[in-house]
Write a protein that holds these residues in place. Structure first.
Motif, PDB file in Angstrom:
ATOM      1  N   PHE A  85       0.829  -1.215   0.000  1.00  0.00           N
ATOM      2  CA  PHE A  85       0.000   0.000   0.000  1.00  0.00           C
ATOM      3  C   PHE A  85       0.855   1.254   0.000  1.00  0.00           C
ATOM      4  O   PHE A  85       0.544   2.234  -0.697  1.00  0.00           O
ATOM      5  N   LEU A  86       1.936   1.250   0.759  1.00  0.00           N
ATOM      6  CA  LEU A  86       2.818   2.414   0.786  1.00  0.00           C
ATOM      7  C   LEU A  86       3.458   2.645  -0.575  1.00  0.00           C
ATOM      8  O   LEU A  86       3.581   3.785  -1.037  1.00  0.00           O
ATOM      9  N   GLY A  87       3.839   1.569  -1.245  1.00  0.00           N
ATOM     10  CA  GLY A  87       4.409   1.707  -2.582  1.00  0.00           C
ATOM     11  C   GLY A  87       3.425   2.272  -3.580  1.00  0.00           C
ATOM     12  O   GLY A  87       3.772   3.112  -4.420  1.00  0.00           O
ATOM     13  N   LEU A  88       2.149   1.853  -3.489  1.00  0.00           N
ATOM     14  CA  LEU A  88       1.125   2.387  -4.388  1.00  0.00           C
ATOM     15  C   LEU A  88       0.916   3.879  -4.176  1.00  0.00           C
ATOM     16  O   LEU A  88       0.763   4.652  -5.132  1.00  0.00           O
ATOM     17  N   ILE A  89       0.915   4.308  -2.903  1.00  0.00           N
ATOM     18  CA  ILE A  89       0.728   5.729  -2.604  1.00  0.00           C
ATOM     19  C   ILE A  89       1.886   6.548  -3.173  1.00  0.00           C
ATOM     20  O   ILE A  89       1.682   7.618  -3.757  1.00  0.00           O
ATOM     21  N   VAL A  90       3.113   6.055  -3.027  1.00  0.00           N
ATOM     22  CA  VAL A  90       4.278   6.774  -3.550  1.00  0.00           C
ATOM     23  C   VAL A  90       4.206   6.880  -5.065  1.00  0.00           C
ATOM     24  O   VAL A  90       4.493   7.930  -5.661  1.00  0.00           O
ATOM     25  N   VAL A  91       3.795   5.806  -5.737  1.00  0.00           N
ATOM     26  CA  VAL A  91       3.689   5.820  -7.198  1.00  0.00           C
ATOM     27  C   VAL A  91       2.643   6.823  -7.666  1.00  0.00           C
ATOM     28  O   VAL A  91       2.842   7.571  -8.630  1.00  0.00           O
ATOM     29  N   ILE A  92       1.506   6.885  -6.949  1.00  0.00           N
ATOM     30  CA  ILE A  92       0.446   7.827  -7.327  1.00  0.00           C
ATOM     31  C   ILE A  92       0.918   9.270  -7.164  1.00  0.00           C
ATOM     32  O   ILE A  92       0.686  10.126  -8.032  1.00  0.00           O
ATOM     33  N   ILE A  93       1.619   9.562  -6.059  1.00  0.00           N
ATOM     34  CA  ILE A  93       2.098  10.933  -5.822  1.00  0.00           C
ATOM     35  C   ILE A  93       3.112  11.335  -6.889  1.00  0.00           C
ATOM     36  O   ILE A  93       3.072  12.451  -7.437  1.00  0.00           O
TER      37      ILE A  93
END
Length: 217
Positions: free
Chosen positions: A74-82
């Motif tokens: 989940f943290l990786g997905l948030i970083v990719v979106i930002i």
């Protein structure tokens, strides 16, 4: 009589057997051993059964648990979106701003300002107002792309008036543009708003009265 009173040999054996049974139930050392029942194991099994998150604590690789893997995803997905949003904002090109306009015609407005009596003697006022008009229209979000120049056409200390020509470049034969973008109300409103927000240095009352500012096409 003697035969009836004395027990037979078979009866004596039976009594001895019955009398020896209670002694056989006793331990050899005379102590009673109590075997405790294990309570911890049923409690642990019941706790694992009742806790729905117990599966998240399972170890996958080394000390890495399941909940750590899920949180990392989940943290990786948030970083990719930002990062994606930042890249889109940095590379976005506004087509309207970069559009090359063909301003083949000129539009001229005549601005006439009535100078207050306490400012008539200010000799630098006409040039100060010319610079002010240039700054107003060259920084206007709606008209800066079309603004060309400002020229002093008349200054009369007797009549206490000063007049300027505002030059704009406009597309040729575009009636909708002239009606909505280059109309007299918009050009005059931008100047009035600027004079209201920021007073003219040395002549703070200039432009406060809307009737003292006139615009002609």
């Amino acid at each position: 009589m003697e035969g009836a009173g004395s027990p037979s040999t078979g009866e004596e054996l039976e009594l001895s057997v019955l009398g020896g049974q209670p002694d056989e139930q006793k331990p050899l050392n005379g102590t009673v051993q109590v075997i405790p029942l294990s309570v911890e194991e049923p409690r642990a099994a019941q706790a694992n059964k009742e806790n729905p998150w117990s599966s998240c604590n399972k170890k996958l690789i080394g000390k890495c648990k399941l909940w750590m893997v899920i949180a990392s995803v989940f943290l990786g997905l948030i970083v990719v979106i930002i990062i994606s949003i930042c890249l889109i904002g940095a590379t976005y090109i506004d087509e309207d701003e970069n559009e090359i306009l063909e301003l083949s015609s000129n539009k001229t407005f005549l601005v006439e300002l009535k100078i207050p009596e306490d400012c008539v003697t200010e000799e630098e006022l006409p040039h100060q107002l010319r610079k002010r008009l240039t700054d107003v229209y060259s920084s206007s979000p709606s008209l800066s792309r079309y603004f060309t120049s400002v020229e002093i056409t008349d200054f009369s200390s007797e009549n206490a008036t000063v007049a300027y020509h505002l030059q704009f470049g406009v597309p040729s034969e575009d009636d909708s543009f002239m009606k909505y973008m280059m109309n007299k109300e918009l050009v005059l409103g931008i100047l009035l708003q600027d004079l209201h927000d920021q007073r003219v240095s040395g002549c703070e009352t200039l432009g406060l009265d809307p009737a003292s500012l006139l615009l002609y096409e």
